[in-house]
Design a protein around this motif. Structure first.
Motif, PDB file in Angstrom:
ATOM      1  N   GLU A  55       0.833  -1.211   0.000  1.00 34.52           N
ATOM      2  CA  GLU A  55       0.000   0.000   0.000  1.00 34.52           C
ATOM      3  C   GLU A  55       0.866   1.259   0.000  1.00 34.52           C
ATOM      4  OE1 GLU A  55      -2.562  -0.252   3.384  1.00 34.52           O
ATOM      5  OE2 GLU A  55      -3.566  -2.085   2.675  1.00 34.52           O
ATOM      6  N   ILE A  56       2.012   1.190   0.673  1.00 32.46           N
ATOM      7  CA  ILE A  56       2.894   2.352   0.765  1.00 32.46           C
ATOM      8  C   ILE A  56       3.693   2.541  -0.528  1.00 32.46           C
ATOM      9  CG2 ILE A  56       4.829   3.380   2.038  1.00 32.46           C
ATOM     10  CD1 ILE A  56       3.841   1.828   4.515  1.00 32.46           C
ATOM     11  N   GLY A  57       4.003   1.449  -1.243  1.00 30.62           N
ATOM     12  CA  GLY A  57       4.732   1.669  -2.489  1.00 30.62           C
ATOM     13  C   GLY A  57       5.520   0.501  -3.054  1.00 30.62           C
ATOM     14  N   ILE A  58       5.610  -0.625  -2.353  1.00 31.57           N
ATOM     15  CA  ILE A  58       6.319  -1.785  -2.896  1.00 31.57           C
ATOM     16  C   ILE A  58       5.473  -2.406  -4.004  1.00 31.57           C
ATOM     17  CG2 ILE A  58       7.131  -4.114  -2.401  1.00 31.57           C
ATOM     18  CD1 ILE A  58       8.938  -2.124  -1.060  1.00 31.57           C
ATOM     19  N   ASP A  59       6.097  -2.643  -5.191  1.00 35.22           N
ATOM     20  CA  ASP A  59       5.312  -3.270  -6.261  1.00 35.22           C
ATOM     21  C   ASP A  59       6.040  -4.436  -6.937  1.00 35.22           C
ATOM     22  OD1 ASP A  59       7.222  -1.952  -7.720  1.00 35.22           O
ATOM     23  OD2 ASP A  59       5.836  -0.683  -8.846  1.00 35.22           O
ATOM     24  N   SER A  60       7.256  -4.768  -6.473  1.00 34.03           N
ATOM     25  CA  SER A  60       7.983  -5.915  -7.016  1.00 34.03           C
ATOM     26  C   SER A  60       8.545  -6.737  -5.864  1.00 34.03           C
ATOM     27  CB  SER A  60       9.129  -5.456  -7.926  1.00 34.03           C
ATOM     28  OG  SER A  60       8.629  -4.826  -9.080  1.00 34.03           O
ATOM     29  N   TYR A  61       8.570  -8.058  -6.053  1.00 31.44           N
ATOM     30  CA  TYR A  61       9.012  -8.955  -4.985  1.00 31.44           C
ATOM     31  C   TYR A  61      10.045  -9.944  -5.512  1.00 31.44           C
ATOM     32  CZ  TYR A  61       4.665  -7.196  -3.023  1.00 31.44           C
ATOM     33  OH  TYR A  61       3.663  -6.370  -2.590  1.00 31.44           O
ATOM     34  N   ARG A  62      11.068 -10.160  -4.689  1.00 30.56           N
ATOM     35  CA  ARG A  62      12.080 -11.172  -4.983  1.00 30.56           C
ATOM     36  C   ARG A  62      12.082 -12.128  -3.809  1.00 30.56           C
ATOM     37  NH1 ARG A  62      15.812 -11.535  -8.910  1.00 30.56           N
ATOM     38  NH2 ARG A  62      17.932 -12.318  -8.532  1.00 30.56           N
ATOM     39  N   ILE A  63      11.688 -13.361  -4.036  1.00 29.27           N
ATOM     40  CA  ILE A  63      11.514 -14.335  -2.959  1.00 29.27           C
ATOM     41  C   ILE A  63      12.840 -15.050  -2.720  1.00 29.27           C
ATOM     42  CG2 ILE A  63      10.154 -16.283  -2.134  1.00 29.27           C
ATOM     43  CD1 ILE A  63       8.536 -13.711  -2.762  1.00 29.27           C
ATOM     44  N   THR A  64      13.367 -14.919  -1.495  1.00 30.63           N
ATOM     45  CA  THR A  64      14.638 -15.537  -1.139  1.00 30.63           C
ATOM     46  C   THR A  64      14.510 -16.237   0.213  1.00 30.63           C
ATOM     47  OG1 THR A  64      15.566 -13.615   0.045  1.00 30.63           O
ATOM     48  CG2 THR A  64      15.820 -13.642  -2.340  1.00 30.63           C
ATOM     49  N   GLY A  65      15.655 -16.607   0.799  1.00 35.39           N
ATOM     50  CA  GLY A  65      15.659 -17.226   2.101  1.00 35.39           C
ATOM     51  C   GLY A  65      16.897 -16.771   2.872  1.00 35.39           C
ATOM     52  N   GLY A  66      17.603 -17.696   3.491  1.00 32.71           N
ATOM     53  CA  GLY A  66      17.529 -19.156   3.407  1.00 32.71           C
ATOM     54  C   GLY A  66      17.179 -19.682   2.015  1.00 32.71           C
ATOM     55  N   GLU A  67      16.639 -20.864   2.013  1.00 31.35           N
ATOM     56  CA  GLU A  67      16.202 -21.514   0.782  1.00 31.35           C
ATOM     57  C   GLU A  67      14.680 -21.480   0.729  1.00 31.35           C
ATOM     58  OE1 GLU A  67      15.083 -23.135  -2.390  1.00 31.35           O
ATOM     59  OE2 GLU A  67      17.196 -22.627  -2.122  1.00 31.35           O
ATOM     60  N   PRO A  68      14.098 -20.700  -0.199  1.00 39.34           N
ATOM     61  CA  PRO A  68      12.639 -20.505  -0.198  1.00 39.34           C
ATOM     62  C   PRO A  68      11.828 -21.782  -0.387  1.00 39.34           C
ATOM     63  CG  PRO A  68      13.645 -19.542  -2.162  1.00 39.34           C
ATOM     64  CD  PRO A  68      14.766 -19.884  -1.234  1.00 39.34           C
ATOM     65  N   LEU A  69      12.395 -22.789  -1.049  1.00 40.21           N
ATOM     66  CA  LEU A  69      11.620 -24.018  -1.247  1.00 40.21           C
ATOM     67  C   LEU A  69      11.497 -24.842   0.033  1.00 40.21           C
ATOM     68  CD1 LEU A  69      12.179 -23.194  -4.273  1.00 40.21           C
ATOM     69  CD2 LEU A  69      11.877 -25.613  -4.771  1.00 40.21           C
ATOM     70  N   LEU A  70      12.178 -24.420   1.098  1.00 37.27           N
ATOM     71  CA  LEU A  70      11.982 -25.049   2.412  1.00 37.27           C
ATOM     72  C   LEU A  70      10.816 -24.422   3.175  1.00 37.27           C
ATOM     73  CD1 LEU A  70      15.686 -25.421   3.639  1.00 37.27           C
ATOM     74  CD2 LEU A  70      14.121 -27.285   3.020  1.00 37.27           C
ATOM     75  N   TYR A  71      10.282 -23.322   2.659  1.00 40.79           N
ATOM     76  CA  TYR A  71       9.189 -22.625   3.341  1.00 40.79           C
ATOM     77  C   TYR A  71       7.874 -23.349   3.047  1.00 40.79           C
ATOM     78  CZ  TYR A  71       6.012 -18.747   4.533  1.00 40.79           C
ATOM     79  OH  TYR A  71       5.015 -17.962   5.066  1.00 40.79           O
ATOM     80  N   PRO A  72       7.185 -23.887   4.066  1.00 41.76           N
ATOM     81  CA  PRO A  72       6.008 -24.732   3.835  1.00 41.76           C
ATOM     82  C   PRO A  72       4.861 -24.020   3.113  1.00 41.76           C
ATOM     83  CG  PRO A  72       6.774 -24.917   6.117  1.00 41.76           C
ATOM     84  CD  PRO A  72       7.519 -23.781   5.495  1.00 41.76           C
ATOM     85  N   GLU A  73       4.751 -22.705   3.279  1.00 33.24           N
ATOM     86  CA  GLU A  73       3.608 -21.986   2.697  1.00 33.24           C
ATOM     87  C   GLU A  73       4.020 -21.122   1.499  1.00 33.24           C
ATOM     88  OE1 GLU A  73       0.633 -21.333   6.377  1.00 33.24           O
ATOM     89  OE2 GLU A  73       2.683 -20.671   6.751  1.00 33.24           O
ATOM     90  N   LEU A  74       5.055 -21.578   0.803  1.00 28.09           N
ATOM     91  CA  LEU A  74       5.574 -20.814  -0.338  1.00 28.09           C
ATOM     92  C   LEU A  74       4.496 -20.572  -1.398  1.00 28.09           C
ATOM     93  CD1 LEU A  74       7.915 -19.543  -1.961  1.00 28.09           C
ATOM     94  CD2 LEU A  74       8.373 -21.844  -2.875  1.00 28.09           C
ATOM     95  N   TYR A  75       3.770 -21.612  -1.785  1.00 29.35           N
ATOM     96  CA  TYR A  75       2.809 -21.471  -2.885  1.00 29.35           C
ATOM     97  C   TYR A  75       1.615 -20.606  -2.478  1.00 29.35           C
ATOM     98  CZ  TYR A  75       5.689 -25.149  -4.803  1.00 29.35           C
ATOM     99  OH  TYR A  75       6.766 -25.857  -5.258  1.00 29.35           O
TER     100      TYR A  75
END
Length: 313
Positions: free
Chosen positions: A51-71
């Motif tokens: 809402e404040i102004g972020i409009d692009s996201y880069r998903i990282t970690g750690g290792e993001p595929l270890l995050y259970p709720e990634l999808y």
């Protein structure tokens, strides 16, 4: 006032199945031990930042595929209005059918895989794990599935010879490759392993069709040389060319840090970082009594970001 064209690196977890020699063991931007944002906290904070102004996201970690709720997170991010782009950075070892099928049907712009060696033993020394075949096979699979796969390589004295092999690999498979010099996170390690990219850039000059300079993140960060080949580009990110610093940087004990002011990081434990010294506990956004003040603080560091200038040290 809404700010525009802001990128956020979202560290979805502090866990990683690799232990690379140049990487922090607790995940990018991790500040405190033990605490990690819940899914509800994370998506609420991201929504407020959007809402404040972020409009692009880069998903990282750690290792993001270890995050259970990634999808689930990726689904929610893709539903945001005025979304610019989403990209993912992974070590590539955990990519499976579910991931491939999801990416093919999603709005994810690209998948970047970190790979620093084509020699199996050098790969093991850098990552401290035996997953070479998995990573290579997954890169080739993503390419075959027509997913926009990219490779990031950190050049050090440990893997200098491998960089030239990686250039050949990327060109032969038509995959974009980015070569980065080593940033100073540990002074002793940096002194021992830092490799100036000048020889690599001279080599690329001799074999590429043409070269141009690009500026990532709306002109921020380090100018990048782009060496053009028939089906791919090889990019060098050389901190010797200078990067962006803000008004507070010259007072900082780490100046010139070479990383400078590039993009925002949301850590796994709920801090918004512009660099290692400029950071806010944005869990306060979830508290009705403090949310207005923290929004003002966030806008202030957004303004610092926008006012940053490129300096060559």
């Amino acid at each position: 006032i809404k700010m525009n064209n802001m990128k956020l690196r979202i560290c979805v977890t502090d866990k990683c199945n690799f232990n690379c020699t140049y990487c922090g063991s607790g995940g990018e931007g991790k500040l405190s031990d033990g605490y990690s944002l819940s899914y509800e906290e994370r998506i609420s904070i991201i929504s407020k930042l959007h809402e404040i102004g972020i409009d692009s996201y880069r998903i990282t970690g750690g290792e993001p595929l270890l995050y259970p709720e990634l999808y689930k997170l990726l689904d929610d991010l893709q539903n945001h209005e005025s979304l610019n782009k989403i990209t993912i950075v992974t070590n590539g070892s955990l990519i499976n059918d579910k991931f491939v099928n999801y990416i093919k049907k999603s709005k994810i712009k690209s998948v970047t895989i970190s790979l620093d060696a084509l020699d199996k033993e050098t790969f093991r020394k850098v990552t401290r794990i035996d997953s070479y075949e998995k990573v290579i096979n997954n890169i080739i699979r993503l390419k075959q599935e027509r997913i926009n796969v990219k490779i990031n390589s950190v050049a050090t004295k440990q893997n200098e010879k491998e960089i030239y092999k990686l250039i050949g690999f990327a060109i032969s498979y038509g995959i974009n490759l980015k070569i980065l010099d080593l940033f100073e996170t540990d002074k002793n390690h940096w002194k021992e392993e830092y490799l100036n990219l000048i020889d690599i850039e001279q080599y690329l000059n001799t074999i590429s069709k043409k070269k141009f300079v690009q500026y990532q993140d709306e002109g921020f960060g380090i100018p990048e040389n782009v060496f053009v080949f028939e089906h791919s580009n090889v990019v060098t990110k050389n901190s010797d060319y200078g990067t962006c610093y803000c008004e507070y940087c010259k007072e900082c004990k780490k100046y010139p840090c070479k990383t400078g002011v590039v993009s925002f990081v949301l850590t796994a434990d709920g801090y918004l970082k512009l660099c290692s010294e400029i950071q806010l506990d944005v869990k306060e956004l979830l508290n009705n009594t403090t949310s207005k003040q923290i929004e003002l603080d966030i806008k202030k560091i957004f303004e610092i970001y926008n006012a940053s200038k490129r300096i060559k040290i």
